[in-house]
Design an enzyme around this catalytic site. Sequence first.
Site, PDB file in Angstrom:
ATOM      1  N   SER A 140       1.693 -68.680 -70.524  1.00 59.25           N
ATOM      2  CA  SER A 140       0.921 -67.552 -71.063  1.00 59.25           C
ATOM      3  C   SER A 140       1.173 -66.319 -70.224  1.00 59.25           C
ATOM      4  O   SER A 140       1.346 -66.415 -69.005  1.00 59.25           O
ATOM      5  CB  SER A 140      -0.573 -67.866 -71.036  1.00 59.25           C
ATOM      6  OG  SER A 140      -1.323 -66.690 -71.293  1.00 59.25           O
ATOM      7  N   TYR A 154      -8.016 -70.840 -66.917  1.00 60.80           N
ATOM      8  CA  TYR A 154      -6.917 -70.881 -67.901  1.00 60.80           C
ATOM      9  C   TYR A 154      -5.656 -70.270 -67.304  1.00 60.80           C
ATOM     10  O   TYR A 154      -4.562 -70.865 -67.379  1.00 60.80           O
ATOM     11  CB  TYR A 154      -7.326 -70.131 -69.169  1.00 60.80           C
ATOM     12  CG  TYR A 154      -6.227 -70.006 -70.205  1.00 60.80           C
ATOM     13  CD1 TYR A 154      -5.906 -71.074 -71.039  1.00 60.80           C
ATOM     14  CD2 TYR A 154      -5.494 -68.822 -70.349  1.00 60.80           C
ATOM     15  CE1 TYR A 154      -4.903 -70.965 -71.991  1.00 60.80           C
ATOM     16  CE2 TYR A 154      -4.494 -68.700 -71.300  1.00 60.80           C
ATOM     17  CZ  TYR A 154      -4.199 -69.774 -72.118  1.00 60.80           C
ATOM     18  OH  TYR A 154      -3.189 -69.665 -73.057  1.00 60.80           O
TER      19      TYR A 154
HETATM   20  P1  NDP Z   1      -3.996 -73.189 -81.469  1.00 64.27           P
HETATM   21  O1  NDP Z   1      -5.348 -73.474 -80.920  1.00 64.27           O
HETATM   22  O2  NDP Z   1      -3.867 -72.270 -82.628  1.00 64.27           O
HETATM   23  O3  NDP Z   1      -3.237 -74.565 -81.814  1.00 64.27           O
HETATM   24  C1  NDP Z   1      -3.250 -75.560 -80.831  1.00 64.27           C
HETATM   25  C2  NDP Z   1      -2.383 -76.719 -81.215  1.00 64.27           C
HETATM   26  O4  NDP Z   1      -2.382 -77.622 -80.106  1.00 64.27           O
HETATM   27  C3  NDP Z   1      -2.889 -77.489 -82.411  1.00 64.27           C
HETATM   28  O5  NDP Z   1      -1.792 -78.066 -83.079  1.00 64.27           O
HETATM   29  C4  NDP Z   1      -3.760 -78.558 -81.760  1.00 64.27           C
HETATM   30  O6  NDP Z   1      -3.876 -79.762 -82.515  1.00 64.27           O
HETATM   31  C5  NDP Z   1      -2.973 -78.838 -80.506  1.00 64.27           C
HETATM   32  N1  NDP Z   1      -3.835 -79.351 -79.462  1.00 64.27           N
HETATM   33  C6  NDP Z   1      -4.893 -78.769 -78.882  1.00 64.27           C
HETATM   34  N2  NDP Z   1      -5.449 -79.596 -77.988  1.00 64.27           N
HETATM   35  C7  NDP Z   1      -4.721 -80.735 -78.020  1.00 64.27           C
HETATM   36  C8  NDP Z   1      -4.798 -81.973 -77.349  1.00 64.27           C
HETATM   37  N3  NDP Z   1      -5.775 -82.221 -76.448  1.00 64.27           N
HETATM   38  N4  NDP Z   1      -3.900 -82.916 -77.632  1.00 64.27           N
HETATM   39  C9  NDP Z   1      -2.922 -82.696 -78.545  1.00 64.27           C
HETATM   40  N5  NDP Z   1      -2.783 -81.548 -79.224  1.00 64.27           N
HETATM   41  C10 NDP Z   1      -3.683 -80.590 -78.957  1.00 64.27           C
HETATM   42  O7  NDP Z   1      -3.169 -72.623 -80.217  1.00 64.27           O
HETATM   43  P2  NDP Z   1      -1.897 -71.649 -80.170  1.00 64.27           P
HETATM   44  O8  NDP Z   1      -0.917 -72.051 -81.183  1.00 64.27           O
HETATM   45  O9  NDP Z   1      -2.389 -70.258 -80.127  1.00 64.27           O
HETATM   46  O10 NDP Z   1      -1.362 -71.982 -78.698  1.00 64.27           O
HETATM   47  C11 NDP Z   1      -0.233 -72.827 -78.459  1.00 64.27           C
HETATM   48  C12 NDP Z   1       0.165 -72.686 -77.009  1.00 64.27           C
HETATM   49  O11 NDP Z   1       0.454 -71.310 -76.712  1.00 64.27           O
HETATM   50  C13 NDP Z   1      -0.928 -73.102 -76.015  1.00 64.27           C
HETATM   51  O12 NDP Z   1      -0.337 -73.729 -74.907  1.00 64.27           O
HETATM   52  C14 NDP Z   1      -1.540 -71.774 -75.605  1.00 64.27           C
HETATM   53  O13 NDP Z   1      -2.163 -71.837 -74.343  1.00 64.27           O
HETATM   54  C15 NDP Z   1      -0.312 -70.884 -75.610  1.00 64.27           C
HETATM   55  N6  NDP Z   1      -0.593 -69.466 -75.727  1.00 64.27           N
HETATM   56  C16 NDP Z   1      -1.149 -68.938 -76.871  1.00 64.27           C
HETATM   57  C17 NDP Z   1      -1.372 -67.585 -76.956  1.00 64.27           C
HETATM   58  C18 NDP Z   1      -1.938 -66.933 -78.169  1.00 64.27           C
HETATM   59  O14 NDP Z   1      -2.210 -65.715 -78.125  1.00 64.27           O
HETATM   60  N7  NDP Z   1      -2.114 -67.628 -79.281  1.00 64.27           N
HETATM   61  C19 NDP Z   1      -1.058 -66.681 -75.844  1.00 64.27           C
HETATM   62  C20 NDP Z   1      -0.456 -67.329 -74.708  1.00 64.27           C
HETATM   63  C21 NDP Z   1      -0.249 -68.670 -74.671  1.00 64.27           C
HETATM   64  P3  NDP Z   1      -5.092 -79.998 -83.569  1.00 64.27           P
HETATM   65  O15 NDP Z   1      -4.735 -79.132 -84.757  1.00 64.27           O
HETATM   66  O16 NDP Z   1      -5.023 -81.442 -83.894  1.00 64.27           O
HETATM   67  O17 NDP Z   1      -6.341 -79.559 -82.902  1.00 64.27           O
END
Ligand code: NDP
Length: 245
Positions: A140, A154
């Site tokens: 991030s 975080y």
């Molecule tokens: P979302 O919350 O939109 O999606 C998260 C995804 O990760 C979903 O597919 C979810 O599955 C899965 N997930 C969450 N927790 C778990 C778990 N314990 N085990 C397995 N799968 C899990 O997040 P984003 O797409 O926004 O984020 C993706 C990555 O990018 C993360 O690492 C986040 O920290 C990083 N990021 C995002 C930013 C943003 O602005 N969006 C900025 C910087 C970094 P399910 O649908 O089953 O819950």
Amino acid sequence: MNLAGKRALVTGASRGIGAGIAKALAAEGADVAITYEKSADSAAKIVDVIKAGGRKAVAIQADSADVAAVQASVAKTVAALGGLDILVNNAGILRLGGLNDISLEDIDALLDVNVRSPMIASKAALPHLGKGGRIITIGSYFADRVPSPALGVYAASKSALAAFTKALARELGPRDVTVNLVQPGSIDTDMNPASGPTAETLKQFMALGRYGATDDIANAVAFLASAKAKYITGSTLTVDGGANA
Ligand code: NDP
């Protein structure tokens, strides 16, 4: 296509950035396994999209906080796709709170999902990654600049990934496996919607003045996964619309 014949595992790819990455790797010719925690229906839809494009795809339920489930997800990927060439550690969670307020449960969850899980998945992937293999982890932009105390744990979880990436790049360099970190800026997903008061504040930091799309991150990952990026390892690629400029 840049990734024809490659086998990829993308964690947390039922929604958001991970779903975008899974589709982008498949569009470049890779067969793709995805993990999810709760969203079985969304994961099944991503699998259908990938299969409709002619690639193999499989969805694996695996809580990234569960070590055995993470290890099993790698084994299931190898069984379903016949091997593993590209691991994308994308699954992550956001829990907010300054140190005075954040619960021990939230600290543990952030460290388990955001830090330990990429380590466990990478360790499980090691025996399978051959020459040209790839490990790409999603960090991030808050690892480099922390605009609110509520982001402390975080941001710390994401900072840890930079050191991990560098060390693992050195460990796997002799095997011609590259290891890189992609640091998204604010990308419009369920975790960080592009509208509302928080979004308006965050947009003020961005040189481009707008949120990114999941494609913006997926394209960067697809590039790092390709042979075009064969000399890039131990690097951090920040894709944040100039928020940290
Ligand atoms: P979302 O919350 O939109 O999606 C998260 C995804 O990760 C979903 O597919 C979810 O599955 C899965 N997930 C969450 N927790 C778990 C778990 N314990 N085990 C397995 N799968 C899990 O997040 P984003 O797409 O926004 O984020 C993706 C990555 O990018 C993360 O690492 C986040 O920290 C990083 N990021 C995002 C930013 C943003 O602005 N969006 C900025 C910087 C970094 P399910 O649908 O089953 O819950």
